[in-house]
Motif scaffolding. Structure first.
Motif, mmCIF file in Angstrom:
data_model
loop_
_atom_site.group_PDB
_atom_site.id
_atom_site.type_symbol
_atom_site.label_atom_id
_atom_site.label_comp_id
_atom_site.label_asym_id
_atom_site.label_seq_id
_atom_site.Cartn_x
_atom_site.Cartn_y
_atom_site.Cartn_z
ATOM 1 N N GLU A 52 0.828 -1.205 0.000
ATOM 2 C CA GLU A 52 0.000 0.000 0.000
ATOM 3 C C GLU A 52 0.868 1.262 0.000
ATOM 4 O O GLU A 52 0.583 2.222 -0.718
ATOM 5 N N LYS A 53 1.931 1.260 0.792
ATOM 6 C CA LYS A 53 2.841 2.406 0.832
ATOM 7 C C LYS A 53 3.490 2.622 -0.530
ATOM 8 O O LYS A 53 3.625 3.762 -0.992
ATOM 9 N N LEU A 54 3.894 1.538 -1.177
ATOM 10 C CA LEU A 54 4.508 1.644 -2.494
ATOM 11 C C LEU A 54 3.526 2.224 -3.507
ATOM 12 O O LEU A 54 3.881 3.080 -4.316
ATOM 13 N N GLU A 55 2.288 1.787 -3.445
ATOM 14 C CA GLU A 55 1.261 2.290 -4.369
ATOM 15 C C GLU A 55 0.991 3.775 -4.137
ATOM 16 O O GLU A 55 0.847 4.550 -5.083
ATOM 17 N N ILE A 56 0.928 4.191 -2.880
ATOM 18 C CA ILE A 56 0.739 5.611 -2.555
ATOM 19 C C ILE A 56 1.902 6.427 -3.106
ATOM 20 O O ILE A 56 1.712 7.485 -3.711
ATOM 21 N N ALA A 57 3.117 5.924 -2.918
ATOM 22 C CA ALA A 57 4.300 6.634 -3.427
ATOM 23 C C ALA A 57 4.251 6.739 -4.938
ATOM 24 O O ALA A 57 4.498 7.812 -5.499
ATOM 25 N N LYS A 58 3.923 5.640 -5.612
ATOM 26 C CA LYS A 58 3.890 5.662 -7.075
ATOM 27 C C LYS A 58 2.810 6.596 -7.604
ATOM 28 O O LYS A 58 3.036 7.328 -8.564
ATOM 29 N N ARG A 59 1.642 6.571 -6.997
ATOM 30 C CA ARG A 59 0.517 7.362 -7.509
ATOM 31 C C ARG A 59 0.619 8.850 -7.194
ATOM 32 O O ARG A 59 0.171 9.677 -7.980
ATOM 33 N N PHE A 60 1.157 9.189 -6.023
ATOM 34 C CA PHE A 60 1.071 10.573 -5.571
ATOM 35 C C PHE A 60 2.417 11.221 -5.242
ATOM 36 O O PHE A 60 2.711 12.316 -5.720
ATOM 37 N N LEU A 61 3.212 10.580 -4.413
ATOM 38 C CA LEU A 61 4.406 11.230 -3.878
ATOM 39 C C LEU A 61 5.493 11.443 -4.920
ATOM 40 O O LEU A 61 6.108 12.512 -4.966
ATOM 41 N N VAL A 62 5.748 10.436 -5.739
ATOM 42 C CA VAL A 62 6.809 10.557 -6.735
ATOM 43 C C VAL A 62 6.474 11.651 -7.744
ATOM 44 O O VAL A 62 7.312 12.485 -8.080
ATOM 45 N N LYS A 63 5.243 11.669 -8.224
ATOM 46 C CA LYS A 63 4.836 12.682 -9.196
ATOM 47 C C LYS A 63 4.986 14.097 -8.612
ATOM 48 O O LYS A 63 5.518 14.993 -9.271
ATOM 49 N N LYS A 64 4.547 14.260 -7.384
ATOM 50 C CA LYS A 64 4.637 15.571 -6.743
ATOM 51 C C LYS A 64 6.094 16.007 -6.582
ATOM 52 O O LYS A 64 6.448 17.150 -6.879
ATOM 53 N N ALA A 65 6.950 15.093 -6.137
ATOM 54 C CA ALA A 65 8.364 15.413 -5.957
ATOM 55 C C ALA A 65 9.034 15.673 -7.304
ATOM 56 O O ALA A 65 9.864 16.581 -7.428
ATOM 57 N N ARG A 66 8.683 14.886 -8.314
ATOM 58 C CA ARG A 66 9.262 15.064 -9.658
ATOM 59 C C ARG A 66 8.917 16.438 -10.194
ATOM 60 O O ARG A 66 9.775 17.159 -10.692
ATOM 61 N N GLU A 67 7.637 16.806 -10.099
ATOM 62 C CA GLU A 67 7.203 18.106 -10.601
ATOM 63 C C GLU A 67 7.856 19.250 -9.824
ATOM 64 O O GLU A 67 8.248 20.269 -10.409
ATOM 65 N N ALA A 68 7.993 19.093 -8.502
ATOM 66 C CA ALA A 68 8.623 20.134 -7.680
ATOM 67 C C ALA A 68 10.087 20.313 -8.062
ATOM 68 O O ALA A 68 10.630 21.422 -7.960
ATOM 69 N N ALA A 69 10.727 19.229 -8.520
ATOM 70 C CA ALA A 69 12.135 19.302 -8.919
ATOM 71 C C ALA A 69 12.297 19.747 -10.370
ATOM 72 O O ALA A 69 13.412 19.933 -10.841
ATOM 73 N N GLY A 70 11.178 19.893 -11.087
ATOM 74 C CA GLY A 70 11.241 20.328 -12.475
ATOM 75 C C GLY A 70 11.677 19.249 -13.443
ATOM 76 O O GLY A 70 12.201 19.545 -14.507
ATOM 77 N N LEU A 71 11.464 17.985 -13.078
ATOM 78 C CA LEU A 71 11.851 16.871 -13.937
ATOM 79 C C LEU A 71 10.663 16.365 -14.740
ATOM 80 O O LEU A 71 9.534 16.387 -14.261
ATOM 81 N N SER A 72 10.930 15.886 -15.935
ATOM 82 C CA SER A 72 9.875 15.255 -16.726
ATOM 83 C C SER A 72 9.868 13.765 -16.414
ATOM 84 O O SER A 72 10.781 13.242 -15.767
ATOM 85 N N GLU A 73 8.844 13.073 -16.867
ATOM 86 C CA GLU A 73 8.777 11.634 -16.631
ATOM 87 C C GLU A 73 9.969 10.920 -17.259
ATOM 88 O O GLU A 73 10.441 9.911 -16.735
ATOM 89 N N GLU A 74 10.472 11.437 -18.379
ATOM 90 C CA GLU A 74 11.609 10.825 -19.051
ATOM 91 C C GLU A 74 12.900 10.987 -18.268
ATOM 92 O O GLU A 74 13.849 10.237 -18.449
ATOM 93 N N ASN A 75 12.978 12.023 -17.406
ATOM 94 C CA ASN A 75 14.196 12.300 -16.648
ATOM 95 C C ASN A 75 14.296 11.506 -15.351
ATOM 96 O O ASN A 75 15.321 11.568 -14.680
ATOM 97 N N LEU A 76 13.251 10.787 -14.990
ATOM 98 C CA LEU A 76 13.238 10.095 -13.692
ATOM 99 C C LEU A 76 12.936 8.621 -13.915
ATOM 100 O O LEU A 76 11.921 8.258 -14.515
ATOM 101 N N HIS A 77 13.806 7.782 -13.413
ATOM 102 C CA HIS A 77 13.609 6.340 -13.507
ATOM 103 C C HIS A 77 13.699 5.745 -12.118
ATOM 104 O O HIS A 77 14.647 5.999 -11.380
ATOM 105 N N LEU A 78 12.675 4.984 -11.736
ATOM 106 C CA LEU A 78 12.649 4.359 -10.420
ATOM 107 C C LEU A 78 12.928 2.874 -10.529
ATOM 108 O O LEU A 78 12.446 2.193 -11.438
ATOM 109 N N HIS A 79 13.731 2.381 -9.596
ATOM 110 C CA HIS A 79 14.040 0.957 -9.535
ATOM 111 C C HIS A 79 13.743 0.480 -8.133
ATOM 112 O O HIS A 79 14.040 1.155 -7.172
ATOM 113 N N ARG A 80 13.185 -0.683 -8.039
ATOM 114 C CA ARG A 80 12.874 -1.212 -6.714
ATOM 115 C C ARG A 80 13.793 -2.332 -6.374
ATOM 116 O O ARG A 80 14.130 -3.173 -7.094
#
Length: 74
Positions: free
Chosen positions: A46-74
């Motif tokens: 559940e925590k991972l899903e929350i991070a994927k859906r909301f937290l990562v996008k918010k942090a990415r946008e705040a940092a000025g990164l596009s989806e292409e500039n950010l790659h997540l690995h688990r």
């Protein structure tokens, strides 16, 4: 009594709902006056899903990164 505004309030019919991650930092007088409803924390999936859906996008946008500039690995 609101000491900042110097105004009296009647809170006898007020119901407060609060949340806390830990109890030990809450002052003892408050702990005596409350009723605790202990809900379990989110599971790891559940925590991972929350991070994927909301937290990562918010942090990415705040940092000025596009989806292409950010790659997540688990």
């Amino acid at each position: 009594m609101d000491h900042y505004l110097d105004v009296e309030f009647d809170l006898s019919k007020v119901f407060f709902i609060t949340t806390a991650n830990v109890v030990h930092t809450i002052p003892q007088p408050f702990q005596v006056a409350w009723r605790s409803c202990g809900w379990k924390a989110n599971t790891e999936p559940e925590k991972l899903e929350i991070a994927k859906r909301f937290l990562v996008k918010k942090a990415r946008e705040a940092a000025g990164l596009s989806e292409e500039n950010l790659h997540l690995h688990r």
